[in-house]
Scaffold this active site. Structure first.
Site, short mmCIF file in Angstrom:
data_model
loop_
_atom_site.label_atom_id
_atom_site.label_comp_id
_atom_site.label_asym_id
_atom_site.label_seq_id
_atom_site.Cartn_x
_atom_site.Cartn_y
_atom_site.Cartn_z
N LYS A 35 0.82 -1.21 0.00
CA LYS A 35 0.00 0.00 0.00
C LYS A 35 0.86 1.26 0.00
CE LYS A 35 -2.30 1.23 3.71
NZ LYS A 35 -3.30 1.26 4.80
N ASP A 79 -6.85 1.28 0.93
CA ASP A 79 -6.96 1.40 2.38
C ASP A 79 -8.38 1.07 2.79
OD1 ASP A 79 -8.44 3.58 1.55
OD2 ASP A 79 -7.43 5.01 2.88
#
Length: 216
Positions: free
Chosen positions: A120, A138
């Site tokens: 991420k 997220d």
């Protein structure tokens, strides 16, 4: 969603916010990398408060190594998991100096090899700094993708892969930011603000919140 509906969804989000970007405050690729590492399980607001104190004092790998872990902790102690994050940031600074000439690397493999940097975080840096069409899934993007029917998935990687398949190429660079901001401010976890959502007619979420009769 059909291809036409997906295109319409991003067309509306783009019209509302033509130049989306991260809400993390940064001036250099290194500052963004540090801010994203610090943002894990923390809010952008909280990270920005800490980095406003930190970056004027230390915003290069050399400067942060000069602070050391204990010195760094004094600036980031208001952020969750600050002990582990201080250790990771100092370690990644050392690697940047030893292997990358103090510069933030441009490849996913090199980024993910840094302490505290997962997929991420790498996606955020690749997208925001280097202009690559990556999507960092997220909790906000995961929620929006599943609620709307844009790219349903059981885990973040499944959602990421789904989004990479369906997001039109012309919207790929901004998709990450549009979806995060939509989830943060409109499609909120506890009570989505469906009445003011600009994509509500495209959304597949069955439990849309009704208009508040107290509003004009």
């Amino acid at each position: 969603m059909s291809r036409a509906e997906v295109h319409e969804l991003f067309s509306r989000l783009a019209e509302l916010d033509p130049s989306p970007t991260t809400e993390l405050e940064y001036q250099t690729p290194f500052e963004l990398l540090v801010a994203v590492v610090l943002s894990a399980q923390a809010t952008d607001v909280g990270v920005n408060k800490a980095t406003r104190r930190l970056f004027p004092v230390a915003n290069t790998p050399q400067a942060i190594l000069g602070l050391g872990e204990e010195g760094l902790k004094r600036y980031i102690s208001t952020i969750g998991l600050f002990n582990a994050k201080a250790k990771n940031v100092v370690a990644l600074c050392r690697i940047l100096l030893e292997k990358h000439g103090g510069e933030v690397p441009r490849t996913r493999e090199e980024l993910e090899a840094l302490p505290g940097v997962g997929r991420k975080t790498a996606n955020v840096v690749l997208n925001t700094v280097f202009g690559e069409g990556t999507i960092a899934v997220d909790t906000h993007i995961f929620r929006v993708a599943n609620r709307t029917g844009l790219a349903p998935g059981k885990d973040v990687r499944e959602v990421e892969d789904g989004l990479m398949r369906v997001v039109p190429e012309e919207y790929l660079l901004g998709a990450h930011h549009w979806l995060i901001l939509h989830g943060r401010y409109v499609c909120k976890a506890r009570r989505p603000d469906c009445p003011r959502c600009i994509i509500r007619d495209l959304c597949r979420y069955p439990d849309k919140t009704p208009p508040d009769p107290r509003r004009d």
